[in-house]
Scaffold this active site. Structure first.
Site, PDB file in Angstrom:
ATOM      1  N   GLN A  40       0.735  -1.326   0.083  1.00 15.33           N
ATOM      2  CA  GLN A  40       0.076  -0.047   0.033  1.00 15.33           C
ATOM      3  C   GLN A  40       0.737   1.128  -0.161  1.00 15.33           C
ATOM      4  OE1 GLN A  40      -3.440   0.055   2.920  1.00 15.33           O
ATOM      5  NE2 GLN A  40      -2.298   1.938   3.547  1.00 15.33           N
ATOM      6  N   GLU A  95      -8.981  -2.241   6.787  1.00  8.63           N
ATOM      7  CA  GLU A  95      -7.715  -2.605   7.811  1.00  8.63           C
ATOM      8  C   GLU A  95      -8.049  -2.462   8.932  1.00  8.63           C
ATOM      9  OE1 GLU A  95      -3.468  -1.856   7.126  1.00  8.63           O
ATOM     10  OE2 GLU A  95      -4.138   0.156   8.004  1.00  8.63           O
ATOM     11  N   GLU A 116      -4.212   8.055  18.024  1.00 11.44           N
ATOM     12  CA  GLU A 116      -4.706   9.397  18.432  1.00 11.44           C
ATOM     13  C   GLU A 116      -5.648   9.863  17.198  1.00 11.44           C
ATOM     14  OE1 GLU A 116      -1.499   8.093  18.775  1.00 11.44           O
ATOM     15  OE2 GLU A 116      -1.256   8.569  20.780  1.00 11.44           O
TER      16      GLU A 116
END
Lengths: 338, 393
Positions: free
Chosen positions: B123, B241, B369
């Site tokens: 990717q 994912e 985060e």
């Protein structure tokens, strides 16, 4: 009826009048058949299971409702899972007639003496003043005792949580007639296990429902409160803490709903009790953080954040101890059983 | 036959198959060439047996498995201590999910069979100055005579040094909304102008790499969707994912709890504190698995909400760290000895290596985060941060 129907029905009923007294909401609950939903249809109940009970208690938790549905459901579960007996018939009859039969929410085991009498006491009995009977665990198995029996005293204890009414019930040489025992031997173990699972998941459902509401109210406040010229909800320091709480709640919720839906397999109640412990911890964290996130107003009686904290701490203290449940799961893992 | 019986039948079947077929000694591989060979062979054998791509649709061999069946397969693979499919991971999840949803029939026919035959994909999303702020990518694609000319640099591309193809996100236009000017390309890693430079990680491994693109030609036929749709398509890739792969991984983590028990037994620890920690962690693992299951059930029922995948990802990454941490604290001193090749969390047989590899999930695929921002803003409806920023303000 599915669990979702139950959830909706309870929420609708409670929504109808938020200002109703506890007694009035209890009447509504009885009218809906909630306290008896776990009884079989032949027994006059709805023949529902753990998932429906979980849904109803989740809804009550969300509204921080005061009604003692969990003890009533424990009584109904006892009637549904006990073998046929005069005691069971007597219990079923009372429940079907709309009586409130209660059950303590802390671990206990009363000794039945040689003379067939019990002495001692149990704590954390919800709304005992409204109950006709109590089911207690004894050395011989679960027993049904009328609170009107000579030698039984009921005393309210004033607790921190204003959303609950807790009583001590004391027994002074109270006669347990043989037809007061709901089960004995292996049957008693089976009934006790079913009650332990329902108790743990019931408290967890309350925790998760209440935590959901605590989160919603906290989010409302964070969007409203402005400092440095913006809503404090805009600060990452706040966002990230709330996001972590949401993750913790979502995981505990997924696990508890899953177990409530699948039912508890075989002899292993420890996984269910441990799952419930995770949910109670998550509620506690949510309620604790909620006060902090509200700042000064959070430690005043102006707002309800403290109700959640008090209910969360009470829920943690009810039922089996969380660390015992986790240790039991650990023991199974170590022995290769899990 | 009830669902539970059917699940048990599949469980017995795959257990018997694994007994005969699971590769042993795979942790002893000493070179990347051996690793690639082993991974390729193992994937091939799994595909042939019908266990390789249980999450693909029913038209593919071994695809169309129910959620319950997928879970059984992942759990049993973990229980048997078979190697995870790391080399074909991006191909079988990211590429499949992207092409299944956005690819043309011609692209599906051209690329998906190749994956089953062992094609390796990587990717190419992140760039040195576009990590958490992914939409800020600057790699340029310019269309000239039916061919895109691509210039730029990609980073953190897992297994890029072994890859045949790359899911590439590039910029076709500058616009006020930086998400608007992107295009999604299927890059041939052997094309002229592609240079791959592996990155050495704290485990000593080279699991991912930098990709340098210098006037690389990508035919128009290898573009997915239209120009300007790149960001939307990339979201599918990333959502796969964050969500789908976590069904495998959370079930695998559950199936790997025995390693914790083994660590405790090997140091003869059965004190109450240890039992408590084991039990609490096992319960957290069960909760993570339940959350991943619930997420997939919702997705299949069309009830997935924006941000749900982020909840699953953060539940997994934090639980994974706790899993590795407990293992490391229980483990014998051996955990401090270097393992030759790590390649992936949950997998190495060395707790220090697992601990270090667990950062893969708290940083990659959108850091913890960033997921917290998504959860706060998209799931909980908290206000977005003001966009403008300058040193003076």
């Amino acid at each position: 009826m599915t669990a979702e129907d139950i959830l909706e029905a309870v929420e609708r009923a409670l929504e109808a009048d938020r200002a109703m007294s506890m007694e009035a909401t209890w009447e509504v609950a009885v009218g809906l058949g909630l306290p008896t939903m776990l009884l079989t249809e032949e027994q006059g109940g709805l023949g529902l299971g753990l998932e429906a009970a979980f849904a109803a208690l989740f809804a009550l938790g969300r509204s921080m409702n005061q009604m003692p549905l969990l003890p009533a459901l424990l009584a109904a579960q006892a009637a549904a899972s006990a073998p046929a007996s005069r005691a069971r018939d007597a219990l079923t009859e009372r429940l079907a007639a709309g009586e409130y039969v209660t059950h303590p929410l802390t671990p206990h085991r009363l000794d039945i003496g040689q003379d067939g009498r019990v002495s001692g006491g149990v704590t954390a009995v919800l709304n005992a003043a409204m109950a006709s009977c109590i089911i207690v665990r004894t050395t011989h198995g679960p027993a049904l005792i009328s609170l009107a029996t000579a030698g039984v005293t009921v005393e309210e204890r004033h607790i921190w949580d204003p959303t609950r009414h807790l009583f001590d019930v004391r027994f002074e040489s109270v006669a347990i007639e043989t037809h007061g025992l709901l089960a004995s031997g292996n049957e008693a173990q089976r009934v006790t296990r079913a009650l332990a699972c329902l108790e743990a998941l019931g408290i967890a459902a309350d925790s998760l429902g209440a935590a959901d509401q605590s989160l919603a109210l906290t989010l409302e406040y964070l969007a409203l409160r402005r400092q440095f010229g913006r809503p404090i909800a805009m600060f990452q320091a706040i966002k990230h803490r709330v996001a972590d709480l949401k993750v913790e709640l979502a995981a505990a919720e997924a696990l508890c709903w899953d177990i409530a839906g699948r039912g508890v397999e075989g002899e292993d109640a420890s996984a269910a009790v441990a799952a419930a412990a995770l949910a109670n911890e998550a509620f506690r964290n949510m309620a604790e953080q909620s006060i902090q996130l509200h700042g000064g107003i959070g430690v005043t009686e102006e707002i309800r954040a403290h109700h959640f904290l008090k209910r969360a701490m009470l829920n943690l203290a009810l039922g089996e101890r969380a660390d015992d449940a986790f240790a039991a799961v650990g023991r199974r893992l170590l022995s290769g059983a899990a | 036959m009830t669902d539970r019986d059917a699940g048990q039948a599949l469980r017995d079947e795959i257990r018997a198959w694994l007994k005969e077929n699971a590769p042993g000694g795979w942790r002893d591989v000493a070179s990347h060439a051996e690793f690639v060979k082993l991974q390729r062979e193992w994937f091939g054998r799994l595909v042939q047996a019908g266990y390789g791509i249980p999450h693909w649709s029913a038209e593919w061999p071994g695809g169309g498995r129910t959620l319950a069946e997928q879970k059984v397969i992942y759990e049993e693979l973990a229980r048997s201590d078979a190697p995870r499919l790391l080399l074909t991971f991006v191909a079988s999840y990211h590429t499949y999910a992207t092409l299944a949803e956005h690819g043309s029939d011609e692209q599906k026919a051209r690329f998906l069979p190749g994956i089953l035959a062992g094609d390796i994909w990587c990717q190419g999303f992140s760039e040195p100055n576009a990590g958490s702020d992914l939409a800020a990518i600057r790699t340029k694609a310019v269309l000239r005579n039916g061919v895109y000319i691509v210039d730029g640099q990609k980073i953190w591309s897992t297994m890029a040094q072994h890859a045949d193809r790359c899911l590439l996100l590039a910029r076709v236009a500058e616009s006020d909304v930086k998400q608007a000017g992107l295009v999604f390309l299927l890059l041939d890693m052997r094309a002229a102008g592609v240079t791959v430079k592996p990155i050495r990680q704290i485990t000593g491994d080279e699991e991912f790499a930098e990709i340098f693109l210098d006037g690389v030609e990508v035919p128009l036929a290898d573009r997915v969707g239209e120009e300007g749709e790149g960001w939307r398509i990339a979201q599918t890739t990333l959502a796969s994912e964050r969500g789908l792969t976590l069904l495998e991984l959370s079930n695998r983590m559950h199936g790997t709890l025995w390693r914790l028990a083994e660590a405790a037994r090997s140091v003869r620890r059965d004190d109450r504190h240890t039992l408590f920690e084991l039990g609490r962690l096992a319960t957290r693992v069960a909760a993570t698995k339940a959350l991943a299951d619930q997420f997939l059930e919702r997705r299949i029922a069309g009830r997935e909400q924006v941000g749900d995948a982020s909840l699953v990802k953060n539940a997994y990454s934090t639980t994974l760290r706790a899993w590795a941490d407990l293992g490391l604290r229980l483990a014998p001193f051996e955990a401090q000895y270097r393992a030759p090749i790590v390649f992936g969390e949950l997998n190495s047989g060395n707790w220090m290596a697992d601990f270090m590899a667990s950062y893969a999930w708290s940083i990659a695929g959108g850091s913890e985060e960033i997921q917290r921002n998504i959860i706060a803003e998209r799931v909980l409806g908290m206000p977005r941060e003001p966009k403008a920023w300058s040193l003076q303000s």
